[in-house]
Motif scaffolding. Structure first.
Motif, PDB file in Angstrom:
ATOM      1  N   LYS A  52       0.834  -1.199   0.000  1.00 56.94           N
ATOM      2  CA  LYS A  52       0.000   0.000   0.000  1.00 56.94           C
ATOM      3  C   LYS A  52       0.869   1.250   0.000  1.00 56.94           C
ATOM      4  O   LYS A  52       1.117   1.826  -1.053  1.00 56.94           O
ATOM      5  N   HIS A  53       1.327   1.666   1.148  1.00 59.55           N
ATOM      6  CA  HIS A  53       2.025   2.935   1.259  1.00 59.55           C
ATOM      7  C   HIS A  53       3.357   2.861   2.013  1.00 59.55           C
ATOM      8  O   HIS A  53       3.961   3.894   2.269  1.00 59.55           O
ATOM      9  N   CYS A  54       3.804   1.675   2.366  1.00 54.87           N
ATOM     10  CA  CYS A  54       5.057   1.505   3.123  1.00 54.87           C
ATOM     11  C   CYS A  54       5.966   0.511   2.408  1.00 54.87           C
ATOM     12  O   CYS A  54       6.125  -0.636   2.862  1.00 54.87           O
ATOM     13  N   PRO A  55       6.586   0.893   1.291  1.00 57.46           N
ATOM     14  CA  PRO A  55       7.383  -0.048   0.504  1.00 57.46           C
ATOM     15  C   PRO A  55       8.768  -0.311   1.100  1.00 57.46           C
ATOM     16  O   PRO A  55       9.793   0.006   0.508  1.00 57.46           O
ATOM     17  N   GLU A  56       8.757  -0.885   2.307  1.00 55.89           N
ATOM     18  CA  GLU A  56      10.012  -1.289   2.925  1.00 55.89           C
ATOM     19  C   GLU A  56       9.833  -2.640   3.600  1.00 55.89           C
ATOM     20  O   GLU A  56       8.734  -2.981   4.013  1.00 55.89           O
ATOM     21  N   PHE A  57      10.921  -3.407   3.666  1.00 59.09           N
ATOM     22  CA  PHE A  57      10.890  -4.613   4.496  1.00 59.09           C
ATOM     23  C   PHE A  57      11.657  -4.281   5.757  1.00 59.09           C
ATOM     24  O   PHE A  57      12.587  -3.493   5.753  1.00 59.09           O
ATOM     25  N   ARG A  58      11.206  -4.872   6.865  1.00 57.96           N
ATOM     26  CA  ARG A  58      11.671  -4.434   8.179  1.00 57.96           C
ATOM     27  C   ARG A  58      12.155  -5.583   9.036  1.00 57.96           C
ATOM     28  O   ARG A  58      11.740  -6.719   8.859  1.00 57.96           O
ATOM     29  N   ASP A  59      12.993  -5.197  10.025  1.00 55.17           N
ATOM     30  CA  ASP A  59      13.338  -6.141  11.082  1.00 55.17           C
ATOM     31  C   ASP A  59      12.045  -6.498  11.788  1.00 55.17           C
ATOM     32  O   ASP A  59      11.202  -5.641  12.007  1.00 55.17           O
ATOM     33  N   SER A  60      11.908  -7.751  12.149  1.00 57.50           N
ATOM     34  CA  SER A  60      10.720  -8.113  12.917  1.00 57.50           C
ATOM     35  C   SER A  60      11.153  -8.583  14.297  1.00 57.50           C
ATOM     36  O   SER A  60      11.226  -7.795  15.231  1.00 57.50           O
ATOM     37  N   VAL A  61      11.497  -9.845  14.423  1.00 55.54           N
ATOM     38  CA  VAL A  61      11.881 -10.380  15.727  1.00 55.54           C
ATOM     39  C   VAL A  61      13.332 -10.040  16.050  1.00 55.54           C
ATOM     40  O   VAL A  61      13.642  -9.509  17.106  1.00 55.54           O
ATOM     41  N   LYS A  62      14.224 -10.316  15.127  1.00 57.58           N
ATOM     42  CA  LYS A  62      15.651 -10.079  15.336  1.00 57.58           C
ATOM     43  C   LYS A  62      16.063  -8.793  14.609  1.00 57.58           C
ATOM     44  O   LYS A  62      15.690  -8.587  13.459  1.00 57.58           O
ATOM     45  N   PRO A  63      16.819  -7.936  15.259  1.00 56.35           N
ATOM     46  CA  PRO A  63      17.208  -6.660  14.640  1.00 56.35           C
ATOM     47  C   PRO A  63      18.364  -6.790  13.637  1.00 56.35           C
ATOM     48  O   PRO A  63      19.393  -6.134  13.754  1.00 56.35           O
ATOM     49  N   THR A  64      18.192  -7.622  12.652  1.00 58.41           N
ATOM     50  CA  THR A  64      19.236  -7.903  11.662  1.00 58.41           C
ATOM     51  C   THR A  64      19.716  -6.653  10.940  1.00 58.41           C
ATOM     52  O   THR A  64      20.917  -6.409  10.835  1.00 58.41           O
ATOM     53  N   ILE A  65      18.790  -5.881  10.421  1.00 57.48           N
ATOM     54  CA  ILE A  65      19.166  -4.701   9.651  1.00 57.48           C
ATOM     55  C   ILE A  65      19.805  -3.659  10.569  1.00 57.48           C
ATOM     56  O   ILE A  65      20.828  -3.066  10.223  1.00 57.48           O
ATOM     57  N   ARG A  66      19.217  -3.457  11.743  1.00 56.55           N
ATOM     58  CA  ARG A  66      19.801  -2.491  12.674  1.00 56.55           C
ATOM     59  C   ARG A  66      21.233  -2.871  13.031  1.00 56.55           C
ATOM     60  O   ARG A  66      22.133  -2.035  13.024  1.00 56.55           O
ATOM     61  N   GLU A  67      21.459  -4.148  13.324  1.00 64.43           N
ATOM     62  CA  GLU A  67      22.809  -4.597  13.681  1.00 64.43           C
ATOM     63  C   GLU A  67      23.777  -4.396  12.519  1.00 64.43           C
ATOM     64  O   GLU A  67      24.931  -4.024  12.721  1.00 64.43           O
ATOM     65  N   TRP A  68      23.326  -4.629  11.294  1.00 68.12           N
ATOM     66  CA  TRP A  68      24.183  -4.435  10.123  1.00 68.12           C
ATOM     67  C   TRP A  68      24.533  -2.965   9.967  1.00 68.12           C
ATOM     68  O   TRP A  68      25.681  -2.605   9.707  1.00 68.12           O
ATOM     69  N   LEU A  69      23.548  -2.092  10.148  1.00 65.68           N
ATOM     70  CA  LEU A  69      23.802  -0.656  10.068  1.00 65.68           C
ATOM     71  C   LEU A  69      24.748  -0.205  11.183  1.00 65.68           C
ATOM     72  O   LEU A  69      25.645   0.608  10.951  1.00 65.68           O
ATOM     73  N   GLU A  70      24.568  -0.741  12.382  1.00 68.45           N
ATOM     74  CA  GLU A  70      25.448  -0.391  13.500  1.00 68.45           C
ATOM     75  C   GLU A  70      26.890  -0.815  13.230  1.00 68.45           C
ATOM     76  O   GLU A  70      27.829  -0.103  13.589  1.00 68.45           O
ATOM     77  N   LYS A  71      27.043  -1.964  12.588  1.00 66.92           N
ATOM     78  CA  LYS A  71      28.378  -2.468  12.266  1.00 66.92           C
ATOM     79  C   LYS A  71      29.177  -1.439  11.468  1.00 66.92           C
ATOM     80  O   LYS A  71      30.390  -1.309  11.624  1.00 66.92           O
ATOM     81  N   TYR A  72      28.492  -0.686  10.608  1.00 63.26           N
ATOM     82  CA  TYR A  72      29.145   0.310   9.769  1.00 63.26           C
ATOM     83  C   TYR A  72      28.900   1.746  10.269  1.00 63.26           C
ATOM     84  O   TYR A  72      29.112   2.702   9.531  1.00 63.26           O
ATOM     85  N   ASN A  73      28.437   1.843  11.512  1.00 63.98           N
ATOM     86  CA  ASN A  73      28.228   3.144  12.144  1.00 63.98           C
ATOM     87  C   ASN A  73      27.263   4.018  11.332  1.00 63.98           C
ATOM     88  O   ASN A  73      27.508   5.205  11.111  1.00 63.98           O
TER      89      ASN A  73
END
Length: 104
Positions: A52-73
């Motif tokens: 609909k209006h939110c064309p993104e896939f997101r972390d759900s249970v495990k913060p995989t994307i957040r951890e990857w972003l944190e890895k590269y500051n």
């Protein structure tokens, strides 16, 4: 395809593919996608809002994307200047997320 990091302003992170990329590379029959992030495969659910209006896939249970972003500051980017990446379609609902001219 060029994509950007996404954050809900709290703890949830994701990858915004945008409407044009969603319509071009994603199939409405898919309930989830697999994404290779630095050699590890992760599964992400495609929510009804994705179509609909939110064309993104997101972390759900495990913060995989957040951890990857944190890895590269890359967490805490300036407003309206999210880090950019490349999302390469490998096969049907399988993709690879790659760093692409990382910018803040």
């Amino acid at each position: 395809m060029k994509v950007t990091a996404w954050n809900d302003g709290k703890k949830t992170y994701g990858i915004r593919v945008g409407i044009r990329n969603r319509d071009r590379f994603f199939n409405k029959s898919w309930r989830n996608i697999e994404v290779d992030i630095e050699g590890s495969i992760y599964q992400f659910k495609l929510t009804p809002g994705f179509w609909k209006h939110c064309p993104e896939f997101r972390d759900s249970v495990k913060p995989t994307i957040r951890e990857w972003l944190e890895k590269y500051n890359l967490v805490g980017w300036p407003k309206r200047k999210p880090p950019r990446f490349e999302l390469v379609q490998i096969d049907n609902n399988k993709f690879r997320l790659e760093k692409y001219k990382i910018s803040l």
